[in-house]
Design a protein around this motif. Structure first.
Motif, PDB file in Angstrom:
ATOM      1  N   LEU A  43       0.836  -1.188   0.000  1.00  0.00           N
ATOM      2  CA  LEU A  43       0.000   0.000   0.000  1.00  0.00           C
ATOM      3  C   LEU A  43       0.880   1.250   0.000  1.00  0.00           C
ATOM      4  CD1 LEU A  43      -3.015   0.568  -0.002  1.00  0.00           C
ATOM      5  CD2 LEU A  43      -2.916   0.834   2.481  1.00  0.00           C
ATOM      6  N   ASN A  44       1.905   1.254   0.831  1.00  0.00           N
ATOM      7  CA  ASN A  44       2.839   2.371   0.871  1.00  0.00           C
ATOM      8  C   ASN A  44       3.485   2.620  -0.486  1.00  0.00           C
ATOM      9  OD1 ASN A  44       3.484   4.011   3.219  1.00  0.00           O
ATOM     10  ND2 ASN A  44       3.732   2.048   4.289  1.00  0.00           N
ATOM     11  N   LEU A  45       3.955   1.527  -1.096  1.00  0.00           N
ATOM     12  CA  LEU A  45       4.636   1.668  -2.382  1.00  0.00           C
ATOM     13  C   LEU A  45       3.668   2.136  -3.463  1.00  0.00           C
ATOM     14  CD1 LEU A  45       6.957  -1.488  -2.387  1.00  0.00           C
ATOM     15  CD2 LEU A  45       7.558   0.893  -1.862  1.00  0.00           C
TER      16      LEU A  45
ATOM     17  N   GLU B  23       0.826   3.773  -3.041  1.00  0.00           N
ATOM     18  CA  GLU B  23       0.424   5.159  -2.783  1.00  0.00           C
ATOM     19  C   GLU B  23       1.475   6.119  -3.330  1.00  0.00           C
ATOM     20  OE1 GLU B  23      -2.265   4.958   1.313  1.00  0.00           O
ATOM     21  OE2 GLU B  23      -0.107   5.330   1.418  1.00  0.00           O
ATOM     22  N   ASN B  24       2.731   5.791  -3.058  1.00  0.00           N
ATOM     23  CA  ASN B  24       3.820   6.607  -3.605  1.00  0.00           C
ATOM     24  C   ASN B  24       3.737   6.667  -5.125  1.00  0.00           C
ATOM     25  OD1 ASN B  24       4.898   7.175  -1.147  1.00  0.00           O
ATOM     26  ND2 ASN B  24       6.625   5.759  -1.318  1.00  0.00           N
ATOM     27  N   ALA B  25       3.597   5.476  -5.715  1.00  0.00           N
ATOM     28  CA  ALA B  25       3.572   5.395  -7.172  1.00  0.00           C
ATOM     29  C   ALA B  25       2.470   6.291  -7.734  1.00  0.00           C
ATOM     30  CB  ALA B  25       3.370   3.945  -7.603  1.00  0.00           C
ATOM     31  N   LEU B  26       1.315   6.197  -7.073  1.00  0.00           N
ATOM     32  CA  LEU B  26       0.176   6.991  -7.522  1.00  0.00           C
ATOM     33  C   LEU B  26       0.454   8.481  -7.327  1.00  0.00           C
ATOM     34  CD1 LEU B  26      -2.636   6.450  -8.616  1.00  0.00           C
ATOM     35  CD2 LEU B  26      -3.493   6.409  -6.267  1.00  0.00           C
ATOM     36  N   LYS B  27       1.041   8.788  -6.172  1.00  0.00           N
ATOM     37  CA  LYS B  27       1.311  10.177  -5.822  1.00  0.00           C
ATOM     38  C   LYS B  27       2.282  10.822  -6.799  1.00  0.00           C
ATOM     39  CE  LYS B  27       3.311  10.742  -1.757  1.00  0.00           C
ATOM     40  NZ  LYS B  27       3.399  10.883  -0.304  1.00  0.00           N
ATOM     41  N   PHE B  28       3.299  10.056  -7.220  1.00  0.00           N
ATOM     42  CA  PHE B  28       4.344  10.648  -8.060  1.00  0.00           C
ATOM     43  C   PHE B  28       4.131  10.396  -9.553  1.00  0.00           C
ATOM     44  CE2 PHE B  28       6.273  10.127  -3.859  1.00  0.00           C
ATOM     45  CZ  PHE B  28       6.605  11.449  -3.606  1.00  0.00           C
TER      46      PHE B  28
ATOM     47  N   LEU C 255       8.070   9.104   5.807  1.00  0.00           N
ATOM     48  CA  LEU C 255       8.219   7.929   6.687  1.00  0.00           C
ATOM     49  C   LEU C 255       7.909   6.624   5.969  1.00  0.00           C
ATOM     50  CD1 LEU C 255       6.733   8.852  10.160  1.00  0.00           C
ATOM     51  CD2 LEU C 255       9.095   8.374   9.524  1.00  0.00           C
ATOM     52  N   GLY C 256       7.077   6.711   4.931  1.00  0.00           N
ATOM     53  CA  GLY C 256       6.563   5.507   4.263  1.00  0.00           C
ATOM     54  C   GLY C 256       7.639   4.482   3.904  1.00  0.00           C
ATOM     55  N   LEU C 257       8.646   4.901   3.179  1.00  0.00           N
ATOM     56  CA  LEU C 257       9.644   3.931   2.693  1.00  0.00           C
ATOM     57  C   LEU C 257      10.516   3.370   3.813  1.00  0.00           C
ATOM     58  CD1 LEU C 257      10.780   5.422  -0.744  1.00  0.00           C
ATOM     59  CD2 LEU C 257       9.311   3.459  -0.301  1.00  0.00           C
TER      60      LEU C 257
HETATM   61 MG   LIG Z   1       4.912   7.453   0.876  1.00  0.00          MG
END
Ligand SMILES: [Mg+2]
Ligand SMILES: Nc1nc2c(ncn2[C@@H]2O[C@H](COP(=O)(O)OP(=O)(O)OP(=O)(O)O)[C@@H](O)[C@H]2O)c(=O)[nH]1
Ligand SMILES: Nc1ncnc2c1ncn2[C@@H]1O[C@H](COP(=O)(O)OP(=O)(O)OP(=O)(O)O)[C@@H](O)[C@H]1O
Ligand SMILES: [Mg+2]
Lengths: 469, 241
Positions: A344-346, A348-353, A429-431
């Motif tokens: 989910l963290n990864l 979310e990042n992918a989606l965010k960036f 903090l996610g990664l």
């Molecule tokens: Mg993140």
């Protein structure tokens, strides 16, 4: 520890401390000597290295009884005895010793594992054709009785005597070997039991200690974490709740400008709540108090669930999200909830960036993972370099991660664009949480480039439970 | 090592370690078979059940040097089965050198690694690390089908620290070479620590060559030592800790 079974084992296997008396059963030794005596006629005596008589299969021949009657004869006899006792035959080379009567003795060394343990004395016997010694007259013997008494002595040629001794030595060697083995076995039994007991007692003490420590840690942790989450979350929940109510106009009409402010309060409140949750996770991971509930899990449903969770947000942003997986994949040994958190963290990042019209793809396939090398480099060859694993790639078409940042992004609070004006939200903090969770699964995570643009986060989790820590 | 100065007698303990059924006992049988009767004693196999070692096997050697020093080697095997953990630790105690007998079969890879970790942990209870004790690794059962390849082992061995040997213990292949390699490392380490060669006017190369000869390997020591497929015959020195 002298006297302990382990010390004794060392002595028994390495040292010179083995004694004839401790290796053989005296009764058995006597029986052997007795049967040899009956078979060959000659007397047989076995002495320990220290000179103790261990077995005596003899009958005093009449000639010696006669000698024993006079003072001179007795003196001569004891000289013979000490003579016989003082020879030091080489192993494998028995020594012949003549007697005042004209008879002979054969003295052999008893050795085991090339250490001398004692002596074996055969005799007296007379050689075929030999005559009694003339000196018997001077010792005051009744010469009329001598020829008869001489003839009663057992007759053995030197050659035969040597054969008898060789045979007895071989039998004795076997007895010694079995005796040694029995002694070692019983000591080994004892030592193993003691060692197991020591080990158990040791483990119990360690467990008790660890248990006490964990209880204490647990108390401290739940205190601290409990306080933090309660003291921070309660007011925050109110802030979020009330700002939501304000925004919805429940407390009356508000102006557009007011609504915008309230909206900001609400969004920042949510963000703060996420941050608190992240910090709590991180502190749990760092203190090692996050417990993982590992089991054999299939990762594909987890991946699909993550994609579904993010689908609405992706649609809103105009980014396509999809899952590609192989079929018939092996299971992994993992905590499903934590794996979900990682993905989910990864994602979310992918989606965010990833900007509009981009895509995020989650692929799952079978792979291999490098076993971590031993810290001192010993025994490298024994560890198979690779073992089966599942690889999950989170592929996006976004801004990508520059080369110099590929390791740093896993640090806590690190963000590529750390400026206050950065366009993306988040705390960095996610990664770092991802990295720690993956570590706790003995797995790896790294970031690669996507072509022509974008980032690929690769998570690898081993399939089998590891025995090597 | 036990040194009896008055008797000019030195006793060295070598231990064959490894996972269950890797061929430790078979190595000792082969050594016994290869050895000249004058140097080897009876092979003592202590308490076996279904041919599995319960306590240990012990093969004694005695070599007499021209200088009058007698060198006694006691070669032990441990029981490989996991349940005999405490016995393994007992047998390991006081070892001067260790031969790790691994099973070459791919399926046994995990067991080899586990046994190796077990070795390290047991050494730790005696306050030792693998850096402080001579070690060789033997990959046994090279005659079987599903084994790790020569290339793979050689490649890994080349990166590792300890000499690696290939063997078929049932046929005796590689058994003596592994043993001489271990003896070489052990003797050299003991010499570095106790200055044995000088104290006893001992020529270790000649000694090792004569041992190899009595085990059926004629020729220079370097030939026997060359049998290792990788790793280094690196002698441990006391200061190198
Ligand atoms: Mg993140
Ligand atoms: N094919 C093949 N079999 C072998 C070889 N070496 C040993 N074996 C067989 O493997 C089995 C186990 O050998 P052992 O020497 O008893 O094994 P171990 O390591 O002493 O086992 P534990 O005493 O239980 O620890 C026996 O059946 C041997 O015949 C080899 O080189 N090739
Ligand atoms: N898929 C990605 N593409 C480009 N950059 C990324 C990607 N994932 C992470 N990064 C970079 O790594 C940084 C750290 O990511 P991380 O997930 O740790 O923090 P965050 O997303 O900024 O905040 P948080 O996850 O705590 O809300 C990001 O700020 C971003 O600069
Ligand atoms: Mg065995």
């Amino acid at each position: 520890m002298p006297g302990s079974p382990t010390a004794l084992l060392d002595e028994l296997t390495l040292g010179r401390a083995v004694e004839l008396e401790s290796l053989v059963d005296r009764g058995a030794l006597r029986e052997m000597a007795e049967s040899a005596h009956q078979l060959f006629g000659a007397s047989l005596r076995i002495f320990s290295q220290a000179g103790g008589l261990l077995a005596d299969a003899s009958s005093q021949p009449r000639l010696y009884a006669l000698l024993d009657q006079g003072q001179a004869g007795r003196t001569a006899l004891s000289a013979v005895v000490s003579g016989v006792k003082s020879v030091e035959p080489e192993p494998e080379h028995p020594a012949e010793v003549g007697c005042v009567t004209g008879a002979r003795y054969l003295v052999a060394s008893i050795s085991y594992d090339s250490h001398a343990l004692g002596r074996l004395i055969l005799g007296p016997y007379r050689e075929p054709g030999a005559a009694p010694s003339g000196s018997l007259r001077e010792l005051g013997l009744d010469m009329a009785q001598v020829p008869g008494a001489w003839a009663e002595l057992p007759e053995l040629s030197d050659q035969e005597a040597h054969r008898v001794v060789r045979h007895l030595s071989a039998v004795l060697d076997l007895i010694l070997f079995s005796g040694h083995k029995a002694l070692l076995t019983s000591n080994m039994h004892l030592a193993s039991v003691q060692e197991s007991y020591r080990e158990l007692a040791d483990k119990n003490a360690k467990l008790q200690h660890a248990f006490d420590r964990l209880k204490e840690l647990d108390r401290l942790k739940s205190n601290f974490l409990g306080t933090v989450s309660h003291e921070l979350r309660t007011p925050l929940t109110s802030i979020i709740g009330y700002s939501e109510m304000l925004r919805e106009g429940i407390a009356g009409e508000i102006s557009a400008e007011q609504k915008e402010f309230v909206q900001t309060i609400h969004a920042k409140g949510e963000q703060l709540l996420e941050l608190i949750k992240g910090l709590l996770d991180l502190s749990k991971l760092e203190s090692g108090t996050m417990s993982l509930r590992k089991s054999e899990i299939d990762v594909v449903p987890v991946v699909q669930d993550v994609a579904q969770t993010l689908a609405p947000a992706a649609r809103k942003k105009g980014v396509e999200i999809r899952v590609v997986s192989e079929t018939g994949l092996p299971t992994v040994w993992a905590d499903a909830e934590r794996v979900r958190q990682v993905l989910l963290n990864l994602s979310e990042n992918a989606l965010k960036f990833t900007p509009t019209e981009g895509s995020v793809t989650l692929t799952v396939r079978a792979s291999m993972i490098e076993r971590r090398a031993d810290e001192d480099g010993r025994g490298l060859v024994l560890f198979s370099t690779k073992r089966p694993a599942i690889e999950i790639r989170v592929v996006d078409t976004g801004i990508g991660v520059p080369d110099g940042e590929k390791e740093k992004v896993f640090d806590a609070f690190y963000q590529v664009d750390g400026s206050a004006t950065r366009e993306h939200e988040g705390t960095g903090l996610g990664l770092s949480i991802v990295r720690r969770l993956v570590d706790a699964h003995d797995g790896t995570v790294r970031v690669e480039d996507n072509t022509p643009t974008g980032a690929v986060f690769v998570v690898t989790i081993p399939c089998r439970r590891t025995t090597i820590a | 090592m036990q040194l009896d100065f008055s008797a000019r007698e030195l006793t060295i303990k070598l231990v064959y370690y490894g996972p269950a059924l890797s061929g430790k006992t078979t190595n000792l049988h082969s050594l016994h078979r290869a050895a000249d009767q004058g140097i080897v004693g009876r092979l003592m196999t202590l308490e076996t059940r279904d041919d599995r070692t319960l306590f240990f096997d012990l093969l004694p050697f005695t070599f007499r040097d021209k200088g009058g020093l007698s060198v006694r080697l006691k070669v032990f095997t441990v029981p490989g089965q996991v349940i005999h953990a405490s016995t393994r630790r007992l047998v390991l105690q006081g070892a001067d050198g260790i031969a790790f007998i691994a099973d070459s079969q791919v399926a046994e890879t995990e067991n080899n690694a586990t046994a190796f970790v077990d070795l390290k942990e047991n050494l730790k209870t005696y306050g030792l690390t693998l850096k402080q004790i001579p070690l060789i690794i033997q990959f046994n059962k090279r005659d079987l089908a599903a084994v790790r390849s020569d290339e793979e082992i050689a490649a890994l061995a080349a990166q590792g620290r300890e000499p690696v040997y290939l063997a078929v213990a049932t046929r005796g292949d590689g058994v003596v070479e592994s043993f001489i390699g271990l003896l070489y490392l052990t003797w050299s380490a003991l010499d570095a620590e106790h200055d044995l060669n000088r104290k006893f006017g001992f020529d270790s190369t000649a000694f090792l060559e004569s041992v190899a000869k009595k085990l059926g390997h004629d020729g220079p020591l370097s030939d026997v030592l060359a049998a290792c497929v990788g790793g280094a015959l690196e002698v441990l020195r006391p200061e190198a800790e």
